[in-house]
Design a protein around this motif. Structure first.
Motif, short mmCIF file in Angstrom:
data_model
loop_
_atom_site.label_atom_id
_atom_site.label_comp_id
_atom_site.label_asym_id
_atom_site.label_seq_id
_atom_site.Cartn_x
_atom_site.Cartn_y
_atom_site.Cartn_z
N ILE A 19 0.89 -1.14 0.02
CA ILE A 19 0.04 -0.24 0.00
C ILE A 19 0.98 1.18 0.09
N TYR A 44 -4.65 5.82 -2.85
CA TYR A 44 -3.42 4.87 -2.56
C TYR A 44 -3.49 4.07 -3.50
N LEU A 51 -8.95 -2.43 1.75
CA LEU A 51 -7.79 -3.17 1.05
C LEU A 51 -8.15 -4.18 0.09
N LEU A 68 1.91 -7.90 4.68
CA LEU A 68 1.33 -6.34 4.38
C LEU A 68 2.47 -5.54 4.17
N ILE A 123 3.04 -1.62 4.24
CA ILE A 123 2.62 -0.29 4.27
C ILE A 123 3.55 0.70 4.16
N ASP A 154 3.08 3.95 3.68
CA ASP A 154 2.91 5.47 4.21
C ASP A 154 2.69 5.49 5.73
N LEU A 209 -0.63 5.34 7.81
CA LEU A 209 -1.49 4.11 7.73
C LEU A 209 -0.94 3.05 8.65
N ILE A 210 0.51 3.15 9.18
CA ILE A 210 0.84 2.22 9.94
C ILE A 210 0.50 2.29 11.24
N TRP A 269 -4.14 -3.00 11.51
CA TRP A 269 -4.65 -3.82 10.45
C TRP A 269 -4.89 -5.43 10.83
N ARG A 305 3.44 -8.03 9.05
CA ARG A 305 3.62 -7.01 8.10
C ARG A 305 5.08 -7.20 7.63
#
Length: 565
Positions: free
Chosen positions: A13, A32, A116, A143, A145, A147, A150-151, A155, A177
């Motif tokens: 993402i 995104y 998502l 995943l 991430i 950005d 968004l962390i 999630w 992640r």
């Protein structure tokens, strides 16, 4: 370290940049890009784009007000951009008597999932799941991430619909992640057990609440939990050796020396931690901190496989204020991310503050799962389930652990039991001081076999061309399959026909080791005794030196069992 054979779907993402977005006084909505980095089939590399919706911002804001001590800045909301699918999304929240916390927990999880996965990404996910199920394996879902805004989102609580497990709890998934912007994985050693360096830092930076005596007591408690991780209580007799070395409030030099002098595959830190630009700050002792960047160097050099941080905000990026007065997260600034970027295979850290009782419950379940030779991501899922059971779905404890895994790491700390070399057990005759008598199985030629038939129980003469198989380690397998110690290519011989083995005196009761034959076959085994050939079928009989044996049929070749001396 080789890649895992488990099918893997890795999704990234990242924000799509727009002209003038940085200079505008009010930021526009963020677009995104969502795309597949790795898929278990060629057609799975799909991509999609999304807009962060106002509905998601409102749900995230409500979730933070309920569960987070320090609310985080929100991703920019849409201004003039339509995203009807998201804004009209209303999850089913069940009975109106459900608590507000449970509704918020579920609503955010149900909102993140379609954001998502809707569109072509859902197709890639479904196909990947089907491939994994066809192989009777779980799907590893990672995943990436990119950005920092968004962390901070949990999630791990995503769920496809009400009543289905969250993505980090699903037994058919291995969720973590990751990041592709990493140094190569350089783990070259393997460990037979869990070798842990337990580092206790400062719990309270003011020094007002923690005394050395309390730290020592906490160290003993944690060490006991970790050391007992290898004692499996799930019905298996396997015991994983576990060793825990303790370092209380070390200086950076002492910590480095300890890591370099040991052979640790797990680094465990318990103490105070804070977000900082260079990978967070760990409080080792009063007025002494260690940054994630500094720690990463020594962990990689010492080939530590897993780093666990029982401290607050280890998975949170650093929050800063820009010239316009807005708060934003700094990219690649969390402790977990920095360690992964430098090449540490796996990092487990907390997204927010965690209570001591919750932490001990989590460590106990996580260490136990690792002691059962589970992969790191599977062990985390089981420990997360434990937190949910103890502290309930509508409490944030089960959402706090965040796992980052290097894209080349297969999740294994220890080799699976089935791939290990067979070791001599503690109760074997050799370990107990008994020597196993040397024995042989010898094939007789045609003339010898005829002499045996005429001379009944007399010892067969020694031939020049006899095949001889020595019985090593007190066991010999016989059958038609080539993997047997003695492979007999006769149609009446079963694939795994029989075995000859030595039993120690404690089991025989006669004071001396004794050889036995155990039959597993379809047609049985013939043994020549004083009254002629006798059939042994799915039975166990003792063998004396000079015993003659035929496997499967009286037409088969004759073999002689002999004990040396």
């Amino acid at each position: 370290m080789s890649r895992s054979e488990i099918p893997c779907l890795s999704i990234a993402i990242a924000p799509l940049s727009s002209v003038g977005a940085q200079s505008a006084p009010t930021p526009k909505a963020k677009h995104y890009a969502i795309w597949v980095l790795q898929a278990p089939y060629p057609g799975g590399y799909l991509h999609h784009d999304r807009i962060w919706s106002e509905a998601l911002s409102q749900t995230w804001q409500g979730w933070q007000q309920m569960f987070s001590l320090f609310p985080h800045p929100l991703p920019p909301e849409p201004q003039g951009y339509g995203d009807g699918e998201q804004s009209s999304f209303e999850p089913s929240l069940g009975s109106q008597t459900t608590s507000l916390s449970a509704r918020l927990m579920q609503q955010l999880g149900l909102s993140l999932w379609p954001w998502l996965f809707n569109g072509p990404i859902q197709s890639s996910f479904a196909q990947s799941q089907g491939i994994a199920q066809g192989r009777n394996q779980p799907l590893r879902l990672r995943l990436d991430i990119r950005d920092p805004d968004l962390i901070a989102l949990p999630w791990e609580i995503m769920q496809p619909r009400a009543g289905k497990p969250a993505i980090s709890l699903d037994a058919q998934l291995r969720f973590s992640r990751t990041s592709t912007d990493v140094e190569p994985l350089c783990i070259t050693k393997t460990n037979k057990g869990l070798n842990v360096l337990l580092v206790l830092g400062e719990n309270d930076p003011t020094g007002a609440q923690t005394t050395p005596l309390q730290l020592e007591a906490e160290a003993r408690t944690l060490a006991e939990i970790l050391e007992h991780s290898g004692q499996i209580g799930s019905g298996s007799n396997d015991t994983v050796p576990s060793q825990v070395d303790i370092s209380i409030q070390p200086t950076p030099a002492e910590l480095i020396k300890r890591l370099e002098s040991g052979n640790y595959n797990i680094f465990f830190y318990a103490g105070h931690g804070m977000p900082a630009p260079d990978g967070g700050q760990l409080s080792l002792r009063p007025d002494t901190t260690l940054s994630g960047t500094e720690l990463a160097q020594v962990l990689v050099n010492c080939q530590v496989t897993l780093a666990v941080f029982n401290s607050c905000w280890g998975a949170q990026p650093f929050m800063r204020q820009n010239p316009q007065g807005n708060l934003s997260f700094l990219s690649r600034s969390s402790l977990a991310q920095v360690l992964i970027h430098h090449g540490v295979p796996a990092v487990l850290a907390m997204r927010d503050q965690i209570a001591d009782e919750e932490s001990l419950s989590f460590i106990r379940a996580f260490a136990r799962a690792l002691g059962e030779r589970m992969s790191v991501d599977r062990a985390l899922a089981l420990a997360r389930q434990q937190l949910l059971t103890l502290y309930k779905f509508n409490q944030p404890a089960w959402t706090l652990p965040v796992l980052y895994m290097h894209p080349e790491f297969d999740g294994r700390l220890l080799e699976p039991l089935e791939s290990l070399l067979t070791e001599l057990p503690e109760n074997s005759p050799t370990r107990q001081g008994f020597s196993i008598p040397i024995a042989y199985l010898r094939q007789l030629d045609g003339l010898q076999a005829e002499g045996v038939a005429q001379g009944a129980f007399q010892k067969a003469p020694q031939g020049a061309n006899n095949k001889v198989w020595s019985i090593r380690g007190g066991r010999l397998s016989v059958g038609r399959r080539l993997e047997n110690d003695v492979a007999i290519a006769e149609r009446w011989v079963s694939g795994n026909h029989a075995e000859i083995f030595c039993r120690d005196p404690s089991a025989t009761g006669n004071g001396t080791p004794t050889y036995f034959l155990r039959d597993f076959s379809r047609y049985g085994t013939l043994i020549l005794g004083s009254s002629g050939w006798q059939k042994v079928h799915h039975q166990e009989v003792s063998l004396e030196s000079g015993t003659l044996i035929k496997f499967g049929s009286s037409q088969g070749q004759t073999l002689e069992f002999t004990i040396e001396g």
